[in-house]
Design a protein around this motif. Structure first.
Motif, PDB file in Angstrom:
ATOM      1  N   ILE A 275      29.239 -15.910  12.042  1.00  0.00           N
ATOM      2  CA  ILE A 275      28.880 -14.702  12.397  1.00  0.00           C
ATOM      3  C   ILE A 275      27.468 -13.677  11.820  1.00  0.00           C
ATOM      4  O   ILE A 275      26.780 -13.618  12.378  1.00  0.00           O
ATOM      5  CB  ILE A 275      29.848 -13.532  12.448  1.00  0.00           C
ATOM      6  N   ALA A 276      27.084 -14.310  10.332  1.00  0.00           N
ATOM      7  CA  ALA A 276      26.648 -12.999  10.134  1.00  0.00           C
ATOM      8  C   ALA A 276      25.260 -13.662  10.182  1.00  0.00           C
ATOM      9  O   ALA A 276      23.812 -12.762  10.130  1.00  0.00           O
ATOM     10  CB  ALA A 276      27.129 -13.458   8.082  1.00  0.00           C
ATOM     11  N   LEU A 277      25.044 -15.087  10.561  1.00  0.00           N
ATOM     12  CA  LEU A 277      23.419 -15.740  10.222  1.00  0.00           C
ATOM     13  C   LEU A 277      23.549 -16.054  12.307  1.00  0.00           C
ATOM     14  O   LEU A 277      22.278 -16.357  12.554  1.00  0.00           O
ATOM     15  CB  LEU A 277      23.791 -16.937   9.470  1.00  0.00           C
ATOM     16  N   GLU A 278      24.083 -15.414  13.231  1.00  0.00           N
ATOM     17  CA  GLU A 278      23.330 -15.023  14.565  1.00  0.00           C
ATOM     18  C   GLU A 278      22.620 -14.426  14.994  1.00  0.00           C
ATOM     19  O   GLU A 278      21.482 -15.372  16.250  1.00  0.00           O
ATOM     20  CB  GLU A 278      24.888 -14.493  15.860  1.00  0.00           C
ATOM     21  N   ASP A 279      22.095 -13.705  14.382  1.00  0.00           N
ATOM     22  CA  ASP A 279      21.053 -13.032  14.399  1.00  0.00           C
ATOM     23  C   ASP A 279      19.635 -13.423  13.542  1.00  0.00           C
ATOM     24  O   ASP A 279      18.351 -13.571  13.943  1.00  0.00           O
ATOM     25  CB  ASP A 279      20.410 -11.574  14.102  1.00  0.00           C
ATOM     26  N   GLY A 280      19.963 -15.072  13.067  1.00  0.00           N
ATOM     27  CA  GLY A 280      18.339 -15.325  12.194  1.00  0.00           C
ATOM     28  C   GLY A 280      18.839 -15.159  10.642  1.00  0.00           C
ATOM     29  O   GLY A 280      17.656 -15.591  10.140  1.00  0.00           O
ATOM     30  N   VAL A 281      19.524 -13.593  10.764  1.00  0.00           N
ATOM     31  CA  VAL A 281      18.970 -12.590   9.143  1.00  0.00           C
ATOM     32  C   VAL A 281      20.076 -12.474   8.615  1.00  0.00           C
ATOM     33  O   VAL A 281      21.396 -12.160   9.444  1.00  0.00           O
ATOM     34  CB  VAL A 281      17.961 -11.329   9.654  1.00  0.00           C
ATOM     35  N   LEU A 282      20.420 -12.793   7.823  1.00  0.00           N
ATOM     36  CA  LEU A 282      21.317 -12.249   6.424  1.00  0.00           C
ATOM     37  C   LEU A 282      21.561 -10.935   5.397  1.00  0.00           C
ATOM     38  O   LEU A 282      19.988 -10.828   4.384  1.00  0.00           O
ATOM     39  CB  LEU A 282      22.027 -12.812   5.865  1.00  0.00           C
ATOM     40  N   THR A 309      24.215 -21.721   4.308  1.00  0.00           N
ATOM     41  CA  THR A 309      24.270 -23.928   4.557  1.00  0.00           C
ATOM     42  C   THR A 309      24.623 -24.175   5.609  1.00  0.00           C
ATOM     43  O   THR A 309      23.909 -24.767   6.522  1.00  0.00           O
ATOM     44  CB  THR A 309      24.578 -24.396   3.368  1.00  0.00           C
ATOM     45  N   ALA A 310      25.726 -24.823   5.656  1.00  0.00           N
ATOM     46  CA  ALA A 310      26.301 -25.844   6.844  1.00  0.00           C
ATOM     47  C   ALA A 310      26.338 -24.422   7.987  1.00  0.00           C
ATOM     48  O   ALA A 310      25.471 -24.739   9.093  1.00  0.00           O
ATOM     49  CB  ALA A 310      27.999 -25.114   6.782  1.00  0.00           C
ATOM     50  N   ALA A 311      26.428 -23.561   8.218  1.00  0.00           N
ATOM     51  CA  ALA A 311      26.380 -22.307   9.519  1.00  0.00           C
ATOM     52  C   ALA A 311      24.541 -21.824   9.748  1.00  0.00           C
ATOM     53  O   ALA A 311      24.031 -22.043  11.277  1.00  0.00           O
ATOM     54  CB  ALA A 311      26.520 -20.711   8.985  1.00  0.00           C
ATOM     55  N   ALA A 312      24.172 -22.426   8.944  1.00  0.00           N
ATOM     56  CA  ALA A 312      22.412 -22.570   9.105  1.00  0.00           C
ATOM     57  C   ALA A 312      21.848 -23.903  10.228  1.00  0.00           C
ATOM     58  O   ALA A 312      21.118 -23.876  11.038  1.00  0.00           O
ATOM     59  CB  ALA A 312      21.582 -22.045   8.311  1.00  0.00           C
TER      60      ALA A 312
END
Length: 407
Positions: A275-282, A309-312
């Motif tokens: 969810i945190a990486l859905e917009d490509g920015v953490l 890492t897995a989410a990306a």
């Protein structure tokens, strides 16, 4: 010879349904020497009142024995002895009321008791009324106030001071005779294990340690019910003792071992990372939130790194529903002693477009509790209806989210 007692209570009056939450007894012989002591927290089955004063959390009290479970042992500690307290007019009626609730008439008689506060007018005429002032005037060492055991020990030292000053026989010989003639009944109850308050800074064992440790299953456990409960527990980014108990009970009910639950926790963090990486920015706030959740679930920062890492790199997959949010018009209820006062919280809630209720009903969306482990009637209803209970700090974050969404 003497049984020096001290109580911590939910309030000041038994007529207001206040209850004992901690009781301590210190035995003192005729020479003023301590010969035995005993102390236990007591589950009052209600809110704990001024927790800032007595320092007992609901998480501690809810796992303590009820008064009827300690009543027999307590009676054995008082039988045949002069009951002593600093302000016997306060402690005596509370003891009497608790025994009355379990159907026992406790032989608490002022004639057969001693009040170290009242005796101070004779032995320490320049001292104030408080136990602290009396002990200081007697040259006794400082102690931890508002802890039943420490207060009882201090009162026992004060009694010893009086005994030395009074000589033998003491002027209260009539009380010794009267106490010996009192009949404390024997209750047919099994002895309960005394529960002590936690030492300052002592942390509670992580709930994962209470789960069965065994080899992994050959298939992925069906943990939807557990994850749903975890969603609610982590709403305020805090797992209360009540919520930890519920998580352990749910895991055991579904036959989940510790390794299964750890797998579910990693799955949960992986979902949040996605969810945190859905917009490509953490963002730093998102990373902090992930680390906080991981810590609550017994995981490490390295587990968060792996999840990110897995989410990306992973193909997008189905994730858990969006975060729980307050909506305009939601009904919220407040419980417990808060700072600022509860009425200010209620005014702010109304100003933000929320409705405020006096009692928890099935229509209540959220219960805000000064102590999320509270055993108040409102909390019991919230548990019954599956309504989230959060700390005021977490509520402020939810309120901020509601306010931000309005613009």
């Amino acid at each position: 010879m003497y049984a020096v007692i001290d109580l911590e209570t939910t309030g000041l009056r038994t007529s207001w349904h206040d209850r004992i939450v901690e009781v301590a007894v210190v035995h003192v012989d005729e020479n003023g020497r301590v010969t035995d002591e005993w102390c236990s927290l007591v589950n009052p089955d209600r809110d704990l009142g001024p927790q800032l004063i007595h320092g007992i959390s609901a998480a501690e009290a809810r796992r303590a024995p009820a008064f009827d479970q300690v009543a027999n042992h307590l009676a054995s500690m008082l039988r045949g002895r002069v009951l002593v307290a600093h302000n016997l007019n306060f402690d005596g009626p509370f003891l009497h009321a608790e025994y009355q609730r379990v159907g026992i008439h406790a032989p608490i008689d002022q004639v057969a008791g001693l009040c170290t506060m009242r005796l101070a007018s004779h032995f320490l005429p320049s001292a104030g009324r408080s136990l602290h002032d009396c002990c200081r005037a007697a040259g006794l060492p400082p102690y931890q106030a508002h802890s039943a055991l420490h207060d009882a020990r201090a009162a026992a030292q004060l009694l010893s001071y009086y005994l030395t000053a009074a000589g033998s026989p003491p002027p209260w010989a009539a009380a010794l005779t009267a106490a010996a003639g009192l009949s404390w009944p024997t209750l047919g109850t099994n002895p309960a294990v005394a529960v002590q308050r936690r030492a300052p800074g002592q942390r509670e064992q992580h709930f994962l340690a209470r789960l069965v440790d065994r080899l992994p299953r050959l298939h992925e456990p069906k943990g939807d019910a557990y994850l749903d409960l975890l969603d609610q527990a982590l709403l305020d980014r805090h797992i209360s003792a009540t919520e930890a108990d519920a998580l352990v009970a749910t895991a055991e009910a579904f036959g989940l071992a510790r390794v299964d639950v750890e797998h579910l926790h990693r799955t949960y963090v992986a979902s949040l990372a996605g969810i945190a990486l859905e917009d490509g920015v953490l963002t730093s706030d998102e990373r902090h939130d992930l680390d906080q959740v991981a810590g609550l679930l017994g995981l490490q920062r390295s587990d968060v790194d792996q999840a990110l890492t897995a989410a990306a790199t992973d193909i997008p997959r189905q994730r858990r529903p969006d975060a729980w949010r307050l909506q305009p018009g939601d009904l919220v209820v407040f419980t417990g002693a808060m700072e600022p006062p509860q009425w200010e919280w209620e005014e702010d809630a109304r100003a933000a477009g929320l409705n405020v209720g006096d009692n928890v009903t099935k229509k209540t969306r959220l219960l805000v509790a000064a102590d999320p482990d509270t055993m108040s009637g409102k909390a019991k209803k919230a548990h019954q209806y599956g309504i989230p209970i959060v700390h005021p700090t977490a509520y402020q974050s939810l309120l901020a989210g509601l306010t931000a969404a309005a613009f």
